[in-house]
Scaffold this motif. Structure first.
Motif, PDB file in Angstrom:
ATOM      1  N   MET A   1       0.836  -1.203   0.000  1.00 45.41           N
ATOM      2  CA  MET A   1       0.000   0.000   0.000  1.00 45.41           C
ATOM      3  C   MET A   1       0.866   1.246   0.000  1.00 45.41           C
ATOM      4  N   ARG A   5      -3.005   5.828  -1.610  1.00 47.26           N
ATOM      5  CA  ARG A   5      -4.127   4.886  -1.487  1.00 47.26           C
ATOM      6  C   ARG A   5      -4.698   4.904  -0.077  1.00 47.26           C
ATOM      7  N   ASP A   6      -3.806   4.946   0.916  1.00 44.84           N
ATOM      8  CA  ASP A   6      -4.286   5.023   2.295  1.00 44.84           C
ATOM      9  C   ASP A   6      -5.146   6.267   2.492  1.00 44.84           C
ATOM     10  N   GLN A 103     -11.382  -3.247  -4.831  1.00 51.12           N
ATOM     11  CA  GLN A 103     -11.442  -2.803  -3.448  1.00 51.12           C
ATOM     12  C   GLN A 103     -12.614  -1.865  -3.205  1.00 51.12           C
ATOM     13  N   ASP A 126      -5.807  -4.094   2.569  1.00 51.71           N
ATOM     14  CA  ASP A 126      -5.400  -2.707   2.335  1.00 51.71           C
ATOM     15  C   ASP A 126      -6.244  -1.747   3.152  1.00 51.71           C
TER      16      ASP A 126
END
Length: 201
Positions: A1, A5-6, A103, A126
């Motif tokens: 990750m 993206r986080d 996701q 994730d």
């Protein structure tokens, strides 16, 4: 990750007093890319100028794309210029990437079969990793989330950032988002004035 993206996952997952503006989020995602590329030693900062390092392999196609798009001729690009150039529609690109990785899934309306206006996150490693990073108060993610309005005030954790380069990036993200909001405010005033003219005719 990756940090971008986080950040995207947190903006989708955490309740906020207002939803993140897409432009604000795109600027913050571009800043998050710089943070990760600094960590990968793909670049350094000379004051506020981005000095590209050697080409490095990054295990994320959008981050790899970001590294490949660094300007490698002097005078190097400023952090602020990078945010505006790279940030254009970047939130859409990251959302599409999450969808490609399965996701996010369409959120279906119970009362309108087949209608899927929004997306929601699936349960994934994730997502759990991003949540763990968020709940632990990790300074960079916390500061970026605050910049897009996930928290109403700058958290104390953000002040614990001691790396000058990262602090420079975060400050540029904050300043760029502030500038974008000023542009929005001017447009609202101009639109309101235009409407008043038509009502008065």
């Amino acid at each position: 990750m990756t940090t971008p993206r986080d950040l995207l996952i947190i903006t989708m997952d955490v309740a906020s007093s207002r939803p993140a503006e897409q432009g604000d989020l795109s600027l913050a995602l571009a800043g998050a890319e710089l943070v990760d590329l600094l960590g990968a030693q793909a670049l350094t900062l000379d004051d506020d100028r981005i000095v590209p390092g050697p080409q490095v392999a990054v295990d994320d196609h959008l981050l790899d794309e970001a590294a490949s798009s660094l300007l490698r001729q002097q005078p190097y690009e400023s952090v602020e210029d990078w945010l505006w150039r790279r940030g254009r529609d970047l939130s859409s690109a990251y959302l599409a990437a999450l969808g490609t990785d399965v996701q996010v899934t369409p959120r279906r309306h119970r009362w309108i079969p087949g209608r899927t206006d929004k997306t929601e996150l699936t349960d994934s490693p994730d997502r759990r990793q991003a949540t763990d990073r968020w709940t632990s108060g990790e300074p960079v993610l916390t500061a970026l989330a605050a910049a897009v309005g996930i928290q109403d005030e700058q958290p104390e954790e953000a002040t614990s950032i001691t790396d000058d380069a990262i602090a420079t990036v975060l400050a540029a993200v904050h300043d760029s988002i502030t500038e974008l909001e000023a542009v929005r405010q001017r447009r609202r005033v101009e639109d309101a004035a235009y409407d008043n003219i038509w009502r008065g005719m």
